[in-house]
Design an enzyme around this catalytic site. Structure first.
Site, PDB file in Angstrom:
ATOM      1  N   ASP A 140      -8.098  -7.399  82.161  1.00 44.13           N
ATOM      2  CA  ASP A 140      -9.403  -8.024  82.406  1.00 44.13           C
ATOM      3  C   ASP A 140      -9.465  -8.499  83.855  1.00 44.13           C
ATOM      4  O   ASP A 140     -10.423  -8.222  84.593  1.00 44.13           O
ATOM      5  CB  ASP A 140      -9.555  -9.218  81.435  1.00 44.13           C
ATOM      6  CG  ASP A 140     -10.978  -9.709  81.340  1.00 44.13           C
ATOM      7  OD1 ASP A 140     -11.854  -9.141  82.003  1.00 44.13           O
ATOM      8  OD2 ASP A 140     -11.209 -10.691  80.598  1.00 44.13           O
TER       9      ASP A 140
ATOM     10  N   ASP B   5     -11.397  -6.591  87.469  1.00 45.32           N
ATOM     11  CA  ASP B   5     -12.413  -7.271  88.289  1.00 45.32           C
ATOM     12  C   ASP B   5     -11.977  -7.239  89.749  1.00 45.32           C
ATOM     13  O   ASP B   5     -12.798  -7.040  90.650  1.00 45.32           O
ATOM     14  CB  ASP B   5     -12.583  -8.734  87.841  1.00 45.32           C
ATOM     15  CG  ASP B   5     -13.705  -8.897  86.821  1.00 45.32           C
ATOM     16  OD1 ASP B   5     -13.907  -7.967  86.027  1.00 45.32           O
ATOM     17  OD2 ASP B   5     -14.363  -9.960  86.821  1.00 45.32           O
TER      18      ASP B   5
ATOM     19  N   LYS C 252       4.550  -9.207  82.917  1.00 43.52           N
ATOM     20  CA  LYS C 252       5.193 -10.390  83.514  1.00 43.52           C
ATOM     21  C   LYS C 252       6.534 -10.558  82.803  1.00 43.52           C
ATOM     22  O   LYS C 252       6.838 -11.598  82.219  1.00 43.52           O
ATOM     23  CB  LYS C 252       4.256 -11.604  83.332  1.00 43.52           C
ATOM     24  CG  LYS C 252       4.656 -12.837  84.083  1.00 43.52           C
ATOM     25  CD  LYS C 252       4.542 -12.719  85.582  1.00 43.52           C
ATOM     26  CE  LYS C 252       5.059 -13.973  86.253  1.00 43.52           C
ATOM     27  NZ  LYS C 252       5.306 -13.797  87.703  1.00 43.52           N
TER      28      LYS C 252
ATOM     29  N   TYR D 141      -6.254 -12.728  73.739  1.00 41.37           N
ATOM     30  CA  TYR D 141      -7.638 -12.897  73.291  1.00 41.37           C
ATOM     31  C   TYR D 141      -7.766 -12.872  71.766  1.00 41.37           C
ATOM     32  O   TYR D 141      -8.801 -13.253  71.227  1.00 41.37           O
ATOM     33  CB  TYR D 141      -8.547 -11.809  73.892  1.00 41.37           C
ATOM     34  CG  TYR D 141      -8.722 -11.907  75.398  1.00 41.37           C
ATOM     35  CD1 TYR D 141      -7.957 -12.782  76.147  1.00 41.37           C
ATOM     36  CD2 TYR D 141      -9.655 -11.126  76.060  1.00 41.37           C
ATOM     37  CE1 TYR D 141      -8.098 -12.872  77.521  1.00 41.37           C
ATOM     38  CE2 TYR D 141      -9.816 -11.216  77.442  1.00 41.37           C
ATOM     39  CZ  TYR D 141      -9.032 -12.091  78.169  1.00 41.37           C
ATOM     40  OH  TYR D 141      -9.191 -12.179  79.521  1.00 41.37           O
TER      41      TYR D 141
ATOM     42  N   ASP E 137       1.694 -10.353  89.113  1.00 36.81           N
ATOM     43  CA  ASP E 137       1.368 -11.074  90.355  1.00 36.81           C
ATOM     44  C   ASP E 137       1.525 -10.143  91.554  1.00 36.81           C
ATOM     45  O   ASP E 137       0.702 -10.133  92.472  1.00 36.81           O
ATOM     46  CB  ASP E 137       2.198 -12.361  90.514  1.00 36.81           C
ATOM     47  CG  ASP E 137       3.638 -12.225  90.049  1.00 36.81           C
ATOM     48  OD1 ASP E 137       4.007 -11.164  89.487  1.00 36.81           O
ATOM     49  OD2 ASP E 137       4.415 -13.171  90.244  1.00 36.81           O
TER      50      ASP E 137
END
Ligand code: NAD
Length: 387
Positions: free
Chosen positions: A252, A256, A196, A149, A228
């Site tokens: 992020d 959620d 990852k 970001y 994942d």
């Protein structure tokens, strides 16, 4: 004691949910003999409309002068076609970076009253919970001021390709890991680094740093998981997690996902904290610490501005009210007051009050479906009834 709180209601449902949190803060102030002085500031789409910028310099400056910041949410379809650097979401990035709050604490626990709103079967929840109960209680610590970001981004000259960059320094990784370890130390002493590392070089650096930092916390179990797999494990066996520490992007998305397990995104609060010693030092140099200890933090629900339900008095204000509780705990050290808010929320749910997003699928006997304002009032009533 007097405290100053910057209010950044923002757009969409932001002003509605912040208004309820302020009423609850005022009730706490009355009950416990504090004074909260509010400074209302514009950021996001509303600031674009009135000043042309998502984060006016005066907003950031005024926020820095306060003891803590409570934010609603920013964004909406009206501003979606603006170029990236002028979009409302830039205000969030600017506030987080400007306030130096790099560790975003996002607790996600299944409250017993909301069991029916969780889409996971009892037996699945039980299987992964060491104490065999059909619940979970985890904390996602999301790195907030680095990574994708904040990395370099752009388009090729012909506009046919675009890039974003994930960059992390050892220092950025270490400080957020330490925030995670501090949190794990007062929880169940388990920390999972989610990355990852099988593909990304930046993730391999996260693991290298974690291998070193973890040595300072020998009583905390450190594990590693690919993002994942973590996305899958969260719905397969959420009870296995205590503290998850991860990058800006992964945090992020995973938070959620975790919010759905708690019943609704309208329930999840967050606290964004920086280096508390630096914050205290800043406060001391500005004279703030003479009478009280405050640590700057940015507090906000994890949801967005929910344009689909804005202006309808149906948004769930509990995530923002619980964010206000986190503000009292982490920025002002008012633990008793924070617990009073959390208990009032729990008592309100016990009394059957539900906004639409957390209504039971089966329609529970004592359930009362209420709007944003009525839910806020119910929390105030529960607070008043506390001994
Ligand atoms: P969102 O979180 O706003 O909404 C997702 C879904 O959850 C919607 O169906 C919404 O109605 C529901 N929802 C969200 N909060 C709720 C609440 N308190 N009570 C009941 N239901 C609730 O995410 P989105 O739709 O992807 O984004 C909408 C806008 O918000 C976009 O402009 C986005 O960029 C912005 N956004 C802002 C923040 C922030 O300010 N921190 C975070 C995420 C998204």
């Amino acid at each position: 004691m007097n405290y100053s709180i910057a209010l950044v209601p923002g757009d969409g449902i932001g002003p509605d949910v912040v208004a309820q949190a302020v009423e609850v803060l005022d009730a706490v102030a009355d009950k416990y003999g504090h004074v909260f002085n509010y400074v209302e500031l514009e950021a996001g789409g509303c600031a674009i409309d009135s000043t042309g910028e998502p984060l006016p310099a005066e907003t950031l400056e005024a926020a820095k002068q306060c003891d803590a910041v409570l934010l609603g949410a920013v964004g909406g379809p009206k501003w979606e076609t603006l170029p990236g650097h002028l979009r409302p979401e830039r205000a969030l990035l600017g506030l987080r970076a400007g306030l130096g709050v790099y560790a975003n604490l996002r607790p996600a626990a299944l409250l017993p009253q909301l069991r029916d709103a969780c889409p996971i079967k009892d037996e699945v929840l039980r299987a992964s919970n060491p104490n065999g109960e059909a619940t979970f209680d985890l904390l996602i610590v999301r790195e907030l001021t680095g990574g994708l970001y904040f990395g370099e981004r752009g388009r090729s000259a012909d506009g046919n390709s675009a890039f974003d960059t994930e960059t992390y320094s050892k220092e950025e990784i270490e400080r957020v890991l330490r925030s995670g370890y501090r949190a794990a130390a007062v929880r169940r002493k388990k920390l999972c680094v989610v990355d990852k590392a099988n593909v990304l070089e930046s993730s391999r650096l996260w693991r290298e740093v974690a291998a070193v930092v973890s040595k300072d916390y020998p009583d905390i179990e450190t594990t590693y998981m690919y993002v994942d797999n973590c996305a899958m494990q969260l719905v397969r066996a959420p009870g296995q997690f205590d503290v998850i520490v991860t990058s800006n992007l992964f945090g992020d998305i995973l938070s959620d996902e975790a919010s759905v397990l708690t019943g609704s995104i309208g329930m999840l609060a967050s606290a964004s904290l920086g280096d508390s010693s630096a914050a205290s030092a800043n406060a001391a140099s500005s004279g703030k610490a003479a009478a009280k200890q405050v640590t700057m933090g940015l507090y906000e629900p994890i949801h967005g501005s929910a344009p689909d339900i804005a202006g309808q008095d149906i948004a769930n204000p509990l995530a923002t009210i619980l964010s206000a509780a986190m503000l009292l705990r982490y920025s002002f050290g008012l633990e008793k007051e924070a617990q009073a808010i959390e208990k009032a929320v729990s008592d309100t749910l016990d009394a059957g009050y539900r906004t639409r997003d957390i209504a039971s699928r089966k329609g529970a006997a004592n359930e009362k479906i209420v709007g944003t304002k009525e839910m806020g009032k119910a929390v105030l009533t529960a607070l008043e009834h506390q001994k």
